[in-house]
Design a protein around this motif. Structure first.
Motif, short mmCIF file in Angstrom:
data_model
loop_
_atom_site.label_atom_id
_atom_site.label_comp_id
_atom_site.label_asym_id
_atom_site.label_seq_id
_atom_site.Cartn_x
_atom_site.Cartn_y
_atom_site.Cartn_z
N LYS A 9 -85.16 42.18 0.90
CA LYS A 9 -86.62 41.65 1.10
C LYS A 9 -87.55 41.43 -0.04
CE LYS A 9 -86.99 43.90 5.64
NZ LYS A 9 -86.75 42.52 6.38
N VAL A 10 -87.16 42.30 -1.16
CA VAL A 10 -87.52 42.24 -2.49
C VAL A 10 -87.17 40.70 -3.03
CG1 VAL A 10 -87.63 43.02 -4.76
CG2 VAL A 10 -87.83 44.70 -3.00
N GLU A 11 -85.92 40.54 -3.00
CA GLU A 11 -85.33 39.16 -3.56
C GLU A 11 -86.14 37.99 -2.60
OE1 GLU A 11 -81.15 40.34 -2.70
OE2 GLU A 11 -80.89 40.20 -5.17
N ASP A 12 -86.15 38.19 -1.49
CA ASP A 12 -86.82 37.12 -0.75
C ASP A 12 -88.04 36.89 -1.19
OD1 ASP A 12 -84.58 36.91 0.84
OD2 ASP A 12 -85.33 37.72 2.55
N LEU A 140 -86.01 51.28 -7.74
CA LEU A 140 -87.31 50.76 -8.51
C LEU A 140 -86.98 50.25 -9.68
CD1 LEU A 140 -89.91 53.65 -7.85
CD2 LEU A 140 -89.70 51.34 -7.07
N GLU A 141 -85.62 50.52 -10.50
CA GLU A 141 -85.13 49.85 -11.54
C GLU A 141 -84.64 48.31 -11.12
OE1 GLU A 141 -83.26 53.60 -14.14
OE2 GLU A 141 -81.98 52.69 -12.83
N PHE A 142 -84.04 48.38 -9.90
CA PHE A 142 -83.59 47.07 -9.26
C PHE A 142 -84.96 45.96 -9.11
CE2 PHE A 142 -83.91 44.59 -5.00
CZ PHE A 142 -82.64 43.46 -5.58
N VAL A 143 -85.99 46.67 -8.56
CA VAL A 143 -87.40 45.73 -8.04
C VAL A 143 -87.73 45.42 -9.84
CG1 VAL A 143 -89.66 45.99 -7.69
CG2 VAL A 143 -87.79 47.11 -6.23
N CYS A 144 -87.84 46.23 -10.65
CA CYS A 144 -88.40 45.86 -12.07
C CYS A 144 -87.29 44.75 -12.82
CB CYS A 144 -88.38 46.99 -13.01
SG CYS A 144 -89.68 48.36 -12.45
N LYS A 145 -86.06 44.74 -12.51
CA LYS A 145 -85.25 43.83 -12.88
C LYS A 145 -85.61 42.51 -12.20
CE LYS A 145 -80.06 42.86 -13.51
NZ LYS A 145 -80.27 41.59 -13.02
N LYS A 146 -85.61 42.45 -10.96
CA LYS A 146 -86.06 41.43 -10.26
C LYS A 146 -87.61 40.82 -10.70
CE LYS A 146 -82.41 41.03 -7.97
NZ LYS A 146 -81.52 39.70 -8.38
N VAL A 147 -88.46 41.76 -10.83
CA VAL A 147 -89.80 41.20 -11.60
C VAL A 147 -89.53 40.68 -12.86
CG1 VAL A 147 -91.95 42.10 -12.35
CG2 VAL A 147 -90.98 42.74 -10.17
N SER A 148 -88.85 41.38 -13.60
CA SER A 148 -88.41 40.58 -14.94
C SER A 148 -88.06 39.21 -14.89
CB SER A 148 -87.56 41.56 -15.82
OG SER A 148 -86.24 41.33 -15.60
N GLU A 149 -87.04 38.99 -13.99
CA GLU A 149 -86.49 37.66 -13.55
C GLU A 149 -87.43 36.57 -13.40
OE1 GLU A 149 -83.20 38.17 -11.02
OE2 GLU A 149 -82.20 39.47 -12.41
N LEU A 150 -88.72 37.24 -12.68
CA LEU A 150 -89.77 36.25 -11.99
C LEU A 150 -90.59 36.03 -12.92
CD1 LEU A 150 -91.41 35.23 -9.66
CD2 LEU A 150 -92.56 37.56 -9.53
N MET A 151 -90.76 36.91 -13.95
CA MET A 151 -91.77 36.54 -15.23
C MET A 151 -91.11 36.08 -16.47
SD MET A 151 -94.06 39.77 -14.61
CE MET A 151 -95.43 38.96 -15.41
#
Length: 152
Positions: A9-12, A140-151
């Protein structure tokens, strides 16, 4: 819903290019706050330009006066300096804690890195004493990794 089940869901949300970065960050906050019973305030703080301070980004939960946090102050400010995850099982036992609400019992802060530089963090407050486990930390490390890819 399990933390593992939240990953796709985070990835989506991250992949949704029709929404702005801030809209997607806010949607991640909403998802986590709605789906994890002990995540009572979920938000992002980011380095404020060249200043040694953090600026509040998208969040969900009770309004906060802490829109700017100097590096080193509070849990978020300490993570900005240490570049390490910080889990606080009991905020009352922390000397350098900035109280946002009397209902908050615990906090977890995970930094976000782009090219090795700490650009911000996800901050989660809980009204439940000592709720965060290693599973929360890894998720939350996974979430932060995905956010870094977004930014980046």
């Amino acid at each position: 819903m399990t933390l593992k089940a939240l990953k796709p869901k985070v990835e989506d949300i991250i992949k949704r290019n029709s929404a702005s970065v801030d809209e997607r960050l806010l949607d991640i906050c909403k998802l986590l706050e709605e789906q994890v019973s002990y995540y009572n305030w979920v938000g992002f703080y980011f380095k404020n330009g060249v200043k040694n301070e953090l600026k509040l980004g998208p969040y969900v939960g009770e309004p906060t006066d802490h829109t700017i946090i100097p590096f080193g102050k509070g849990i978020c400010g300490q993570v900005a300096v240490s570049n390490k995850n910080f889990i606080v099982p009991d905020v009352a036992a922390q000397d350098n804690y900035i109280a946002c609400s009397i209902t908050v019992k615990a906090e977890i802060v995970i930094p976000i890195f782009i090219n090795g530089e700490n650009i911000g963090q996800i901050d989660i407050d809980s009204n439940t004493p000592d709720p965060f486990t290693e599973n929360d930390e890894r998720f939350l490390e996974f979430v932060c990794k995905k956010v870094s890819e977004l930014m980046s």
